[in-house]
Design an enzyme around this catalytic site. Structure first.
Site, PDB file in Angstrom:
ATOM      1  CB  CYS A  86      -0.935  -0.013   1.200  1.00 36.66           C
ATOM      2  SG  CYS A  86      -2.207  -1.300   1.130  1.00 36.66           S
ATOM      3  CB  VAL A  87       4.107   2.170   1.548  1.00 36.49           C
ATOM      4  CG1 VAL A  87       5.151   3.263   1.314  1.00 36.49           C
ATOM      5  CG2 VAL A  87       3.697   2.157   3.018  1.00 36.49           C
TER       6      VAL A  87
END
Length: 362
Positions: free
Chosen positions: A99-100
């Site tokens: 997700c980062v």
């Protein structure tokens, strides 16, 4: 290839990234799944694996999309760059590198930054974005959340807090069902830059399009908002979205999560203040000791999902499957545990106009 063809190809490749369950293939599922897939592709820019991994449980897939769509994606009162900064920061705090990568790439394409840096969110020049980063970092723990009020008025708070709460949910699911980077199995890590240029461009293009509030609500039946959604009171659409999603995921838990396991998880979360657990799993074993033996595998998976999702491995999944082999049961249990933890975080975040955070569920 046309943009539409590229989106389809990326969507199909995204399905190969999902582990532990078999996602519904594009064009092969029930109409409800196809409709959500189409909305995700159109409004997010591509059928993202974090969406598709929920497809073995279509109602949970709808709940997941409604929460994300009506907070992060909606063209509301808060700019997308602020919400992408919150998403990136929350994901970093939850040790969710997948997700980062996705959200920091989107943020870098939407906001001006001071050169290239490993910390995209902090490099953004816009003071609102930088304030959102600090707030998202602090709000990961109850103690940190109480350090300052959210840096926006009450009318905007629901959209931003909702984005944070949804990412706390999604990070846990992604940590379990996806790898560290958005690449299909077997693709070498150096290809990530090329893939993200294409993927990021599509997400950024979609982010610049208008997405009116409420367009996904009819995917779920109406529901009364639970008491721990006080943070959403300033926005009726966000309130409605989370009320519907919570009701659906709670109903899914009634099918797949034994009541004793639910009680154990909620009791553990009531005393959790956002602190990191581990690296030992001793705390999990102590918590599940009082459960009937037949429910300990479910309790272990649910607790790890809620509080230390990065510790869930194949052995934990396989032990759970001995009692509940269906993909739908695995998604329903993990989604409920993920949302229970996310709701706990939302309950301790101060809301503009309130003197104290909302009370957590009992």
């Amino acid at each position: 290839m046309t943009g539409k063809t590229i989106r389809k190809v990326l969507g199909q490749l995204g399905l190969t990234q999902v582990r532990h369950v078999k996602p519904v293939r594009i064009g092969a599922g029930p109409p409800s799944v196809s409709r959500i897939y189409e909305q995700v592709e159109r409004e997010f820019g591509v059928l993202a694996p974090p969406m598709a991994l929920h497809s073995p449980a279509p109602e949970v897939l709808a709940a997941n999309w409604v929460m994300l769509r009506e907070t992060l994606i909606v063209s509301g009162r808060v700019g997308r760059a602020v919400k992408e900064a919150v998403s990136t920061t929350v994901s970093a705090g939850n040790a969710c590198p997948f997700c980062v990568t996705v959200h920091s790439s989107t943020l870098s394409g939407l906001a001006d930054a001071r050169g290239r840096t490993g910390d995209t969110a902090r490099a953004v020049i816009d003071p609102r974005v930088r304030a959102a980063v600090t707030w998202a970092e602090d709000s990961r723990t109850e103690e940190g959340a109480l350090r300052h009020k959210p840096p926006w008025p009450a009318g905007e708070a629901a959209e931003v807090i909702g984005t944070a709460v949804d990412l706390h949910y999604l990070n846990r699911m992604v940590n379990i069902f996806l790898g560290e980077v958005p690449l299909p199995p077997g693709v070498p890590r150096p290809a990530l830059g090329f893939v993200m240029r294409i993927l990021g461009g599509m997400i950024q293009t979609a982010a610049r399009q208008p997405h009116p509030p409420g367009a996904s609500l009819d995917l779920l039946p109406p529901a009364q908002p639970p008491g721990d959604l006080a943070w959403a009171a300033g926005d009726p659409v966000v309130t409605d979205a989370f009320a519907r999603a919570c009701a659906v995921i709670d109903a899914a838990a009634a099918r797949s999560v034994p009541p004793a396991v639910r009680d154990t998880v909620l009791t553990e979360l009531a005393g959790w203040r956002g602190e990191t657990r581990g690296p030992s799993r001793a705390w999990v074993e102590a918590a599940v000791y009082g459960l009937p033996k037949a429910h300990r595998a479910a309790g272990r998976l649910a607790l790890l999902t809620a509080i230390a999702s990065y510790q869930v491995d194949r052995s934990v999944i396989q032990e759970f499957r001995l009692g509940q082999p269906a993909d739908s049961a695995l998604i329903e249990l993990t989604s409920w545990a993920s949302l229970a933890a996310a709701r706990r975080v939302g309950a301790w975040i101060p809301v503009p106009g309130h003197t104290a955070p909302a009370t957590a569920r009992k």
